[in-house]
Design a protein around this motif. Structure first.
Motif, PDB file in Angstrom:
ATOM      1  N   HIS A  44       6.368  82.902  76.440  1.00  0.00           N
ATOM      2  CA  HIS A  44       5.343  82.321  77.302  1.00  0.00           C
ATOM      3  C   HIS A  44       4.821  80.990  76.761  1.00  0.00           C
ATOM      4  O   HIS A  44       3.666  80.659  76.904  1.00  0.00           O
ATOM      5  N   GLN A  45       5.680  80.241  76.112  1.00  0.00           N
ATOM      6  CA  GLN A  45       5.285  78.940  75.580  1.00  0.00           C
ATOM      7  C   GLN A  45       5.152  77.941  76.728  1.00  0.00           C
ATOM      8  O   GLN A  45       5.983  77.893  77.619  1.00  0.00           O
ATOM      9  N   GLU A  46       4.095  77.164  76.702  1.00  0.00           N
ATOM     10  CA  GLU A  46       3.916  76.132  77.712  1.00  0.00           C
ATOM     11  C   GLU A  46       4.900  74.999  77.426  1.00  0.00           C
ATOM     12  O   GLU A  46       5.062  74.570  76.295  1.00  0.00           O
ATOM     13  N   VAL A  47       5.549  74.510  78.466  1.00  0.00           N
ATOM     14  CA  VAL A  47       6.515  73.431  78.331  1.00  0.00           C
ATOM     15  C   VAL A  47       5.909  72.166  78.914  1.00  0.00           C
ATOM     16  O   VAL A  47       5.553  72.137  80.091  1.00  0.00           O
ATOM     17  N   PRO A  48       5.756  71.122  78.091  1.00  0.00           N
ATOM     18  CA  PRO A  48       5.203  69.892  78.633  1.00  0.00           C
ATOM     19  C   PRO A  48       6.167  69.292  79.647  1.00  0.00           C
ATOM     20  O   PRO A  48       7.348  69.176  79.374  1.00  0.00           O
ATOM     21  N   THR A  49       5.676  68.926  80.810  1.00  0.00           N
ATOM     22  CA  THR A  49       6.557  68.370  81.829  1.00  0.00           C
ATOM     23  C   THR A  49       6.376  66.867  81.978  1.00  0.00           C
ATOM     24  O   THR A  49       7.234  66.204  82.501  1.00  0.00           O
ATOM     25  N   SER A  50       5.266  66.321  81.512  1.00  0.00           N
ATOM     26  CA  SER A  50       5.024  64.905  81.727  1.00  0.00           C
ATOM     27  C   SER A  50       5.276  64.057  80.482  1.00  0.00           C
ATOM     28  O   SER A  50       5.253  62.852  80.556  1.00  0.00           O
ATOM     29  N   THR A  51       5.505  64.665  79.339  1.00  0.00           N
ATOM     30  CA  THR A  51       5.704  63.918  78.117  1.00  0.00           C
ATOM     31  C   THR A  51       7.165  63.510  77.989  1.00  0.00           C
ATOM     32  O   THR A  51       8.037  64.356  77.884  1.00  0.00           O
ATOM     33  N   ALA A  52       7.418  62.214  78.026  1.00  0.00           N
ATOM     34  CA  ALA A  52       8.780  61.717  77.882  1.00  0.00           C
ATOM     35  C   ALA A  52       9.152  61.673  76.405  1.00  0.00           C
ATOM     36  O   ALA A  52       8.336  61.354  75.549  1.00  0.00           O
ATOM     37  N   ILE A  53      10.380  62.028  76.139  1.00  0.00           N
ATOM     38  CA  ILE A  53      10.877  62.005  74.769  1.00  0.00           C
ATOM     39  C   ILE A  53      11.938  60.925  74.682  1.00  0.00           C
ATOM     40  O   ILE A  53      12.839  60.863  75.521  1.00  0.00           O
ATOM     41  N   SER A  54      11.838  60.091  73.683  1.00  0.00           N
ATOM     42  CA  SER A  54      12.805  59.030  73.486  1.00  0.00           C
ATOM     43  C   SER A  54      14.078  59.610  72.872  1.00  0.00           C
ATOM     44  O   SER A  54      14.052  60.103  71.741  1.00  0.00           O
ATOM     45  N   THR A  55      15.173  59.546  73.628  1.00  0.00           N
ATOM     46  CA  THR A  55      16.434  60.066  73.095  1.00  0.00           C
ATOM     47  C   THR A  55      16.891  59.230  71.904  1.00  0.00           C
ATOM     48  O   THR A  55      17.515  59.758  70.983  1.00  0.00           O
ATOM     49  N   GLN A  56      16.569  57.945  71.909  1.00  0.00           N
ATOM     50  CA  GLN A  56      16.954  57.104  70.769  1.00  0.00           C
ATOM     51  C   GLN A  56      16.212  57.548  69.513  1.00  0.00           C
ATOM     52  O   GLN A  56      16.772  57.586  68.426  1.00  0.00           O
ATOM     53  N   GLU A  57      14.947  57.922  69.661  1.00  0.00           N
ATOM     54  CA  GLU A  57      14.172  58.415  68.523  1.00  0.00           C
ATOM     55  C   GLU A  57      14.784  59.709  67.976  1.00  0.00           C
ATOM     56  O   GLU A  57      14.888  59.892  66.763  1.00  0.00           O
ATOM     57  N   ILE A  58      15.206  60.591  68.882  1.00  0.00           N
ATOM     58  CA  ILE A  58      15.834  61.847  68.454  1.00  0.00           C
ATOM     59  C   ILE A  58      17.153  61.559  67.748  1.00  0.00           C
ATOM     60  O   ILE A  58      17.450  62.136  66.699  1.00  0.00           O
ATOM     61  N   ARG A  59      17.965  60.653  68.299  1.00  0.00           N
ATOM     62  CA  ARG A  59      19.259  60.310  67.682  1.00  0.00           C
ATOM     63  C   ARG A  59      19.049  59.724  66.276  1.00  0.00           C
ATOM     64  O   ARG A  59      19.757  60.069  65.336  1.00  0.00           O
ATOM     65  N   THR A  60      18.061  58.835  66.136  1.00  0.00           N
ATOM     66  CA  THR A  60      17.770  58.235  64.831  1.00  0.00           C
ATOM     67  C   THR A  60      17.347  59.307  63.832  1.00  0.00           C
ATOM     68  O   THR A  60      17.823  59.343  62.695  1.00  0.00           O
ATOM     69  N   TRP A  61      16.443  60.199  64.260  1.00  0.00           N
ATOM     70  CA  TRP A  61      15.995  61.293  63.392  1.00  0.00           C
ATOM     71  C   TRP A  61      17.178  62.186  63.013  1.00  0.00           C
ATOM     72  O   TRP A  61      17.334  62.556  61.853  1.00  0.00           O
ATOM     73  N   ALA A  62      18.005  62.539  63.998  1.00  0.00           N
ATOM     74  CA  ALA A  62      19.130  63.446  63.754  1.00  0.00           C
ATOM     75  C   ALA A  62      20.112  62.851  62.744  1.00  0.00           C
ATOM     76  O   ALA A  62      20.558  63.535  61.807  1.00  0.00           O
ATOM     77  N   ARG A  63      20.442  61.590  62.898  1.00  0.00           N
ATOM     78  CA  ARG A  63      21.391  60.940  61.969  1.00  0.00           C
ATOM     79  C   ARG A  63      20.807  60.876  60.558  1.00  0.00           C
ATOM     80  O   ARG A  63      21.510  61.072  59.580  1.00  0.00           O
ATOM     81  N   ALA A  64      19.487  60.617  60.474  1.00  0.00           N
ATOM     82  CA  ALA A  64      18.834  60.553  59.160  1.00  0.00           C
ATOM     83  C   ALA A  64      18.832  61.920  58.473  1.00  0.00           C
ATOM     84  O   ALA A  64      18.707  62.003  57.253  1.00  0.00           O
ATOM     85  N   HIS A  65      18.984  62.999  59.262  1.00  0.00           N
ATOM     86  CA  HIS A  65      18.988  64.350  58.716  1.00  0.00           C
ATOM     87  C   HIS A  65      20.378  64.974  58.714  1.00  0.00           C
ATOM     88  O   HIS A  65      20.527  66.190  58.636  1.00  0.00           O
ATOM     89  N   GLY A  66      21.414  64.125  58.818  1.00  0.00           N
ATOM     90  CA  GLY A  66      22.787  64.586  58.651  1.00  0.00           C
ATOM     91  C   GLY A  66      23.458  65.175  59.874  1.00  0.00           C
ATOM     92  O   GLY A  66      24.542  65.735  59.776  1.00  0.00           O
ATOM     93  N   TYR A  67      22.843  65.055  61.049  1.00  0.00           N
ATOM     94  CA  TYR A  67      23.464  65.565  62.268  1.00  0.00           C
ATOM     95  C   TYR A  67      24.402  64.511  62.846  1.00  0.00           C
ATOM     96  O   TYR A  67      24.113  63.320  62.791  1.00  0.00           O
ATOM     97  N   ASP A  68      25.498  64.963  63.400  1.00  0.00           N
ATOM     98  CA  ASP A  68      26.440  64.078  64.082  1.00  0.00           C
ATOM     99  C   ASP A  68      26.105  64.111  65.567  1.00  0.00           C
ATOM    100  O   ASP A  68      26.292  65.134  66.221  1.00  0.00           O
ATOM    101  N   VAL A  69      25.558  63.012  66.082  1.00  0.00           N
ATOM    102  CA  VAL A  69      25.187  62.962  67.492  1.00  0.00           C
ATOM    103  C   VAL A  69      25.899  61.800  68.164  1.00  0.00           C
ATOM    104  O   VAL A  69      26.103  60.748  67.557  1.00  0.00           O
ATOM    105  N   PRO A  70      26.283  61.976  69.428  1.00  0.00           N
ATOM    106  CA  PRO A  70      26.947  60.888  70.141  1.00  0.00           C
ATOM    107  C   PRO A  70      25.957  59.766  70.457  1.00  0.00           C
ATOM    108  O   PRO A  70      24.754  59.987  70.525  1.00  0.00           O
ATOM    109  N   ASP A  71      26.495  58.556  70.652  1.00  0.00           N
ATOM    110  CA  ASP A  71      25.650  57.419  71.012  1.00  0.00           C
ATOM    111  C   ASP A  71      25.092  57.548  72.419  1.00  0.00           C
ATOM    112  O   ASP A  71      24.033  57.014  72.724  1.00  0.00           O
TER     113      ASP A  71
END
Length: 195
Positions: free
Chosen positions: A150-177
């Motif tokens: 029953h976790q509330e899911v934010p619907t109006s908060t946009a997430i920057s995919t570039q920010e996620i990709r940068t974070w993921a690469r810095a933590h050793g994840y292989d993510v597509p461009d």
């Protein structure tokens, strides 16, 4: 809502996971809300389709109220049941939309027949990469992750995919461009950022 028998058998036999490292079917016991058949994603995707249809952004060949999202690919395509007639789920067929474009693909059969046709090479979905079957046909079960019911899911908060990709690469994840970021990486980013 009743579900097709072939889907129920598939879900019981395989559980949540991925076919060929590419095709994810939503499951009622998925490890994250992003691939949970009963979670927020089906309604969110349907709202996006209705928005596209209302604004004429991309053509939607079916009434979005009759499209039930039931899977996704790593490229960002969504798989839908075309829920007509609504009370006879074993007659529903499959539709897919192009991740970043207007094209749709229709399969006149259920999800089990669709998977067999695609994974044996009998049907070619032009929206899928040509190398989907290069590693053979395999299924990878999802790794269970802790969930909050029953976790509330934010619907109006946009997430920057570039920010996620940068974070993921810095933590050793292989993510597509480009394209879809795997749900586990998005969940990791959310957890690391207290979301």
């Amino acid at each position: 809502m009743p579900l097709p028998d072939d889907y129920k058998q598939l879900a019981d036999a395989y559980g949540p996971g991925t076919f060929c490292g590419f095709l994810h079917l939503y499951h009622p016991h998925a490890p994250t809300q992003w691939v949970d058949l009963t979670g927020p994603m089906p309604a969110t995707i349907r709202q996006q389709l209705q928005h596209d249809r209302d604004r004429g952004t991309h053509p939607v060949p079916h009434d979005p109220r009759h499209l039930f999202p039931m899977g996704a690919t790593d490229n960002g395509e969504y798989l839908f049941w075309v829920t007509e007639p609504p009370t006879v789920p074993d007659q529903w067929h499959i539709a897919l939309n192009e991740a970043r474009g207007p094209r749709w693909y229709a399969y006149e059969g259920g999800i089990a027949d669709f998977l067999v046709a695609v994974l044996t090479g009998q049907a070619r979905v032009l929206l899928f990469p040509k190398d989907v079957l290069d590693q053979g046909v395999y299924f990878t079960p999802s790794v269970p992750a802790p969930r909050q019911l029953h976790q509330e899911v934010p619907t109006s908060t946009a997430i920057s995919t570039q920010e996620i990709r940068t974070w993921a690469r810095a933590h050793g994840y292989d993510v597509p461009d480009r394209g879809r970021i795997p749900g586990g990486i998005v969940d990791g980013w959310r957890q690391a950022h207290g979301q």
